[in-house]
Design an enzyme around this catalytic site. Structure first.
Site, PDB file in Angstrom:
ATOM      1  N   HIS A  14     -12.330  -2.516   2.095  1.00 24.54           N
ATOM      2  CA  HIS A  14     -11.252  -1.849   2.796  1.00 24.54           C
ATOM      3  C   HIS A  14     -11.852  -1.956   4.019  1.00 24.54           C
ATOM      4  O   HIS A  14     -12.874  -1.494   4.410  1.00 24.54           O
ATOM      5  CB  HIS A  14     -10.845  -0.440   2.169  1.00 24.54           C
TER       6      HIS A  14
ATOM      7  N   GLU B  52      -1.599  -0.827  -3.547  1.00 29.70           N
ATOM      8  CA  GLU B  52      -2.908  -0.066  -3.407  1.00 29.70           C
ATOM      9  C   GLU B  52      -2.577   1.186  -3.572  1.00 29.70           C
ATOM     10  O   GLU B  52      -1.602   1.620  -3.079  1.00 29.70           O
ATOM     11  CB  GLU B  52      -3.304  -0.449  -2.166  1.00 29.70           C
TER      12      GLU B  52
ATOM     13  N   ASP C 194       0.781  -1.246  -0.053  1.00 25.79           N
ATOM     14  CA  ASP C 194       0.090  -0.161   0.115  1.00 25.79           C
ATOM     15  C   ASP C 194       0.720   1.326  -0.120  1.00 25.79           C
ATOM     16  O   ASP C 194       1.693   1.593   0.875  1.00 25.79           O
ATOM     17  CB  ASP C 194      -0.860  -0.043   1.400  1.00 25.79           C
TER      18      ASP C 194
ATOM     19  N   GLU D 159     -10.669   3.018  -0.999  1.00 32.33           N
ATOM     20  CA  GLU D 159     -10.848   3.339   0.171  1.00 32.33           C
ATOM     21  C   GLU D 159     -11.386   4.854   0.312  1.00 32.33           C
ATOM     22  O   GLU D 159     -11.995   5.132   1.091  1.00 32.33           O
ATOM     23  CB  GLU D 159      -9.750   2.991   1.271  1.00 32.33           C
TER      24      GLU D 159
HETATM   25 MG   LIG Z   1      -4.928   1.481   2.089  1.00 36.42          MG
END
Ligand SMILES: [Mg+2]
Length: 377
Positions: A296, A220, A194, A246
């Site tokens: 998420h 991500e 991420d 998200e």
């Molecule tokens: Mg994230």
């Protein structure tokens, strides 16, 4: 049946100053969120979560939704989206509006499930599903210095067989973190990264190419959530799936991600995307472009319960048993009593699986003492 009462309950937890954790963009010490409790004329109670700070979520619920919700039939849950997109005209795609809708929508589904005696994932049209595979969300950036391998070792010891780690602070650090995680997880585990939108496309591209040899399952938010052309550029140039969602709210934002395959995986948060009704619509749109859906989850236990019920309902299209790609459920490993203490029976990922509640509705019981302990109003 009609809703007779709506309450908002802000919750908060903080770790001491200097012990914050976070991502490549920075650290935080505060965790706050807001629960919504609905009650109907027959005494049925439903819970939902607006994954948003208490004062803002409370004001949004009270100003924009409370009048429409009291007196509403909870089975008319999809009418909430109409209220969101048309009544507070111009505000519908706003994160706080969608967070408020999320909480009310999930609470309505909890009530519907309780009144018909079925768990929400069955109401959403899913097949019988008893367990999901959790992945550890870990290796956060921390204010306190600690060896980078420690959290991933702890996750493996706790039974996790998949993990997502924070990167995005520069090429060399990214490679070191990914190599460390891969060594400890072993070759067969799913490993995700991420970047929290901390890169421009060319920086994300360099990092993505450097870490590709470690068999990364998805990258991500390599670029900021608003940078949809950046997602498209990376998708064309990188051989690793790209994920985002998200920080996208409501059906229209997700449609832009899904159209033209800007990403390979969408990640609606059940406390911000518009709730279970909107998430189901998003999953349907995603299926038309062969985009995967992986929720998420950085919420309290109520938002996690909604994510579990949703994840359990999502079709595995187009896979057959010959191409296994299990639904992965995010399980945040940071200290957060709003996740670990709020339920009579907390979710338990040890052993590498997480049970999908089979009781009616969300299938959870709120621990009233914990609720009072973390109440922030
Ligand atoms: Mg994230």
């Amino acid at each position: 049946m009609e809703i007779t009462d709506i309450q908002t309950i802000p919750l908060a937890h903080s770790v001491p100053e200097g012990q914050g954790l976070g991502d490549a963009r920075g650290f935080g010490t505060d965790r706050g969120t807001t629960l919504v409790r609905l009650e109907t004329d027959d005494g049925t109670v439903g819970w939902g979560e607006a994954f948003a700070p208490g004062p803002i979520a409370t004001a949004t619920v009270e100003e924009l939704f409370a009048d429409a919700v009291v007196g509403m039939d909870p089975f008319a849950v999809e009418s909430l989206a109409e209220t969101a997109y048309t009544d507070p005209y111009h505000f519908g795609g706003d994160v706080f509006v969608q967070s408020a809708v999320s909480a009310i929508d999930v609470a309505c589904w909890d009530i519907i499930g309780k009144s018909v005696g079925r768990p929400v994932h069955r109401l959403l049209g899913g097949t019988h599903c008893e367990e999901l595979t959790p992945y550890a969300s870990t290796m956060y950036f921390t204010e306190v210095d600690r060896p980078i391998d420690e959290p991933i070792r702890e996750a493996v010891a706790a039974g996790f067989s998949a993990a997502k780690i924070k990167i995005g602070s520069g090429l060399e650090a990214d490679v070191e973190r990914v190599r460390t995680a891969r060594e400890i997880l072993g070759d067969d585990a799913d490993l995700m990264v991420d970047m929290n939108g901390n890169y421009r496309p060319h920086q994300a591209l360099r990092s993505a190419r450097a870490i590709a040899e470690y068999d990364v399952a998805w990258i991500e938010e390599p670029v900021p959530p608003e940078n949809e052309s950046g997602y498209r550029e990376l998708r064309e140039k990188v051989d690793v799936p790209i994920a985002a969602g998200e920080a996208h709210y409501g059906r229209f934002a997700f449609k832009r991600l899904i159209d033209d395959r800007a990403v390979d995986i969408v990640q609606p948060n059940l406390g911000r995307c518009g709730g279970l009704s909107e998430a189901r619509l998003i999953a349907g749109m995603a299926s038309t472009e062969n985009v995967a859906v992986r929720p998420h989850v950085w919420n309290s236990a109520v938002g996690m319960a909604a994510a579990i019920q949703f994840a359990a309902s999502v079709s595995n299209y187009p896979h057959t048993r010959h191409v296994p790609e299990p639904m992965l459920l995010e399980f945040d490993r940071s200290e957060n009593p709003l996740r670990s203490e709020l339920l009579e029976t907390p979710f338990d990922p040890s052993g590498g699986t997480i049970d999908v509640p089979q009781e009616p509705g969300l299938g959870i019981e709120i621990d009233r003492d914990a609720l009072e302990r973390y109440r922030a109003d």
